[in-house]
Design an enzyme around this catalytic site. Sequence first.
Site: not given
Ligand SMILES: CC(=O)N[C@H]1[C@@H](OP(=O)(O)O)O[C@H](CO)[C@@H](O)[C@@H]1O
Ligand SMILES: [Mg+2]
Length: 498
Positions: A5, A338, A466
Site C-alpha cells: 500500500s 479519515a 500495523t
Molecule cells: C490512524 C490511521 O490512519 N490508521 C491506519 C493504520 O492503522 P493503525 O492500526 O493505526 O496502524 O493502517 C490501517 C491499514 O492501512 C488503516 O486502516 C488505518 O486507518
Molecule cells: Mg492502500
Amino acid sequence: MITASHNPPDDNGVKLVDPMGEMLEQSWEAYATILANAESDQALVEAYGKLTTDLKVDTNVKPRVVFARDTRASGPRLVSALVAALEASGTEYTDCKLLTTPQLHYITRCLNTKGTAYEYGEPNEQGYYEKTAASFKAAMGHKKFNGPVTVDCANGVGGPKLRELIKYLPSSSEGGLEIKVVNDDVVEPERLNYQVRHIGSVAPSTIWLNIMQCGADFVKTNQRAPPSSHPTPLARCASLDGDADRLMYYFVDADNVFHLLDGDRIATLAALFIGDLARNAGLGERLKVGVVQTAYANGASTSYITQDLKLPVVCTPTGVKHLHHAATKFDVGVYFEANGHGTVVFSDVALKRINKYEPQSPAQSSSLDVLRALTALINQTVGDALSDLLLVELILAHKSWGPKEWDLTYTDLPNRLGRIEVADRNIFKTTDAERKLESPPGVQAQIDALVGKYKNGRSFVRASGTEDAVRVYAEAATKGEADDLAAKVADIVKRAGV
Ligand SMILES: CC(=O)N[C@H]1[C@@H](OP(=O)(O)O)O[C@H](CO)[C@@H](O)[C@@H]1O
Ligand SMILES: [Mg+2]
C-alpha cells in the site's frame, strides 16, 4: 493481493480477500498468523495439516486462488513463492499480474457470483473498466465538469490503471471529464510514494529520515500538497496511495492556502448526495442511509452528519473490515476512514427497491437513473480510489460545486496525530470503539482531566495495529490548543509506557 500500500517501496506484504471480494473475515486472520509464523518448512506443513483437521476443511473441494501484485520490485519474487505454495497444495490459480487492490476485489466477487442472481460483472480487468465507464456515463447525463482534475498516482499501480480507465471514459472534447495524470512513473519502482530515505548515524542513536513526497498518505499526514505539484488556485487535485485504495482531495484557495478534503469530506459529500437522490427519487422513507466512521474522523464532520444531514453515525474501531461490516447494517452504508479509504455499500434489499421502484414523475425518474448508475459505479467490495474519484467528480458536477463550495459545508476542527514508540504497545488496551483506554489503569482519567481544559477538546490513545507504536489523536478549537493537547497526552503515554 501482494502489496504494501502506502508503505515505502522496499516493504511488501499481502492483503487477503474473501470469496465475496470483501475483506478477509476476521477469524481467519489468526490462522494466517499461525501459518506466517511457522518457523520451518516442517512446522508449516504441520500447522497446515492441523488447521485442515481443526477447521474440518473438505479437501475434496478444489481450491482456487486469484492473485495480483502492485509495482514493487519484490513483487515477482513473492509471486514465485506463492505459485510454488499453490502448486504444492494442489490449488488452481489465476495470476492477474499488475492490478490495483480494489480491481482484484472486484474480480474475486465477479468470479464467485457468476451465474447467480447477484452477478457482479465480467471477471477481468476489462470488465472492470467497462462497468465503471458505462455507469459513469449514465450517472453523468448532460452535466458539465468545471475544469480538469489532477491526479497524483504516487508512482504506483494506480497510474497505469487510471490511464487505462480513461480510455473507456468519454473524452473532454465529448463533454467528459478531463483527468490529468501525474506521478505515474512505475518504471522505477523505488519512486513509489517517492521516498527519499537518509540514514545518518548521530550518536547515541541512528536517525532515519523518511520523506514521502507524494501519494495520499503524504498529503494526509503532512496536510500539504506533494512538493512536485504546483496547484493553481481552486483547481481540483487528488492523490492515490500505492495500491489505489485510498483517495485524498485538496486545493489551494485564491490566497494560495492549502485545504485538505479527506475521507471524512468524501463520506459527507457522498451521504449528502445519495440522501438527496433517494428523497428526490421518492425512496426517501424506504432507504435508510447511515455513515460509519472511526474515532479519527474529525468531530466537525460527525456533527455535520448528525445535525445538518440528520443521518445516523456509527463509530467502529480502526480498520476497514470493521467499518465495512457496520456499513452493511444500513440499507445504504457510507463508510470512510479519515485517511481516504472507503466506499458505499447498498444492501440487497436496497438494490431491489432501487431497481424495482416505478418513478411517479420525470424528476423522480432522473434522480432514480443517477442512483441506479451509482450502485454500479461504486465498488461495493472495498474502498476503491478510482471509482471514488469518479464518484466525487460526478457529485461536484451535479451540484455545480468547486472544491471551495465542498470545503464550506463545515469547518474542520484543528487536529494533530502523533506517533510514540514505547517499550510494549500492547499494554495500551481500549474500549468504546478505541475511544477510551481501559489499561494501563488510571491513564484514561488523566487524559479526561486534561481534555476538559480545552474548548472542543477530544483526544484518544490506541496501539497501532500495523506499526510498533502508540498513536495519539487530539483535536480542539484552535491549532495551538490541538498541538498542546496532543503533546500533553503524549507525555502521559510516555510516562505510562516505560
Ligand atoms: C490512524 C490511521 O490512519 N490508521 C491506519 C493504520 O492503522 P493503525 O492500526 O493505526 O496502524 O493502517 C490501517 C491499514 O492501512 C488503516 O486502516 C488505518 O486507518
Ligand atoms: Mg492502500
